[in-house]
Write a protein that holds these residues in place. Sequence first.
Motif, short mmCIF file in Angstrom:
data_model
loop_
_atom_site.label_atom_id
_atom_site.label_comp_id
_atom_site.label_asym_id
_atom_site.label_seq_id
_atom_site.Cartn_x
_atom_site.Cartn_y
_atom_site.Cartn_z
N LYS B 127 6.92 3.69 7.70
CA LYS B 127 5.59 3.07 7.57
C LYS B 127 5.13 2.41 8.87
O LYS B 127 3.97 2.45 9.22
CB LYS B 127 5.67 1.97 6.50
N SER B 144 -3.03 1.12 10.46
CA SER B 144 -2.17 0.03 9.97
C SER B 144 -1.53 -0.68 11.15
O SER B 144 -1.52 -0.17 12.27
CB SER B 144 -1.10 0.59 9.04
N VAL B 165 -4.24 -3.56 2.38
CA VAL B 165 -3.02 -3.26 1.65
C VAL B 165 -1.86 -3.94 2.40
O VAL B 165 -1.68 -3.73 3.59
CB VAL B 165 -2.76 -1.73 1.57
N LYS B 167 2.04 -4.20 2.74
CA LYS B 167 3.18 -3.36 2.35
C LYS B 167 4.50 -3.89 2.89
O LYS B 167 4.56 -4.37 4.02
CB LYS B 167 3.00 -1.94 2.90
N ALA B 173 3.82 -2.78 -2.45
CA ALA B 173 2.52 -2.78 -1.81
C ALA B 173 1.56 -3.54 -2.72
O ALA B 173 1.60 -3.36 -3.94
CB ALA B 173 2.02 -1.35 -1.59
N GLN B 200 -2.30 -2.43 6.03
CA GLN B 200 -2.93 -1.11 6.14
C GLN B 200 -4.37 -1.17 5.65
O GLN B 200 -4.66 -1.89 4.68
CB GLN B 200 -2.13 -0.12 5.28
N GLU B 281 1.77 7.42 2.86
CA GLU B 281 3.19 7.14 3.03
C GLU B 281 4.01 8.41 2.86
O GLU B 281 3.63 9.30 2.13
CB GLU B 281 3.60 6.15 1.92
#
Lengths: 83, 348
Positions: B127, B144, B165, B167, B173, B200, B281
């Motif tokens: 990620k 992100s 978002v 995460k 998340a 993100q 992802e």
Amino acid sequence: MKVKNNIAVSENGFIFNPGSGESFTVNPVGLEMLNHLRKGLSHSEIIAAMQASYNVEADNAERDLLDFIEMMRQYRLMQHDDE
Amino acid sequence: MSKPRLTIGVTGLNAIDSPGPGVAVIRGLREAASFDVRIIGLSYESLEPGIYMHDIVDKTYQIPYPSAGMEVLMTRLEYIHEQEKLDVIIPNFDAELYSFIKLSDTLKKKGIHTFLPTMEQFEERHKVNLNKFGNKYNILVPESKSVYSVNEVQQLEKDYDWPLVVKGKYYDATLAYNFDQVKSAFNKISAKWGLPIIIQKFVHGTEYNVTGLGDGEGNTVAAVPMRKQYITDKGKAWGGISISDKEALALTKRFLSETKWRGGFELELMKDKEGKYHLLEINPRMPAWIYLAVGVGQNIPEALTRLAMGWPTDAFTTYEVGKMFIRYAWDMIVDLHEFEQISTNGEL
């Protein structure tokens, strides 16, 4: 615009779009219109068929058909003729 | 002709509300047409349901958490191997993959096969590195940034719109609609999975997932796209349906041919209003819903095992569209003796 080729429609009015995984249900009138659309009938032919089945004015039948097509379009169940 | 019998170690037996893939993977292995199996569960906690599912798992051994280090893990695996003569190990957690990838050569020398991504593939799709990954392979990914403190998020506000978002490095998340929510999610997720936290950009659209298997040479051995139909409050699919989506499959093939991905995977995709796919992802292992792939005709756990063994494996070319999976919860009645056994001896 025409109804997408790949959608599956059951006799009970259950619609499945295999491309998106979405499913819908339509009532018997909706199912009849949908089947006419899938057969490629023109709007005037569908309106005439609806008038033959139901006690409905041509104007009302046309409005309902256009509403139905617009809803089908919004739910991404229609595609352009050349697709 | 009798089928070969393989002893396979499987992790991820936590079939809970945020389930590990282990039980689903084992169901696929048990339905394999080309071999029979003895399943050795590898668990971390005494209450992982798979430990007590004796028709699924033949015997379970506890293994140390990745934080204990690779040597401790290897010692434990050597002990299990002495008892069981493992042919294959299928790790199913992101957090343990690093150790298993590092140990794969040592395991192979002992006769234990794995079929895992390379360390480079594992790191590249992380990620934290997803932006770079998207640029390199020309795949759309939402912008992100990895952050190490909540204050860094304030600087992102200029470039990113709400919601964001938030995460975790490995799992979790949360959507955050304001700074307070970011703070709360940051603290909660970092306490569980450590730093960094990934912030993100949120992409509006419909989420699709693809699971599949790459042979490590750029070929697609299996690929099944699914749309989640019922999502739990933890964001997990509790129901889903196989779909026919040419674009999602094309993107998957491109991902495999470009990266030469080796092993099972799950792509999390978001289709925006214009119909463009954004890659959210890449999970470097089979997902918890892998049994849907088995149910629609692509037994990915079986194919992965065959590749691990170095056996010839045909690529799947079709699958059934419109098949659903619906998960359910089931209470098992377990003797305290069994719980005691796994808790004290680390074996059951």
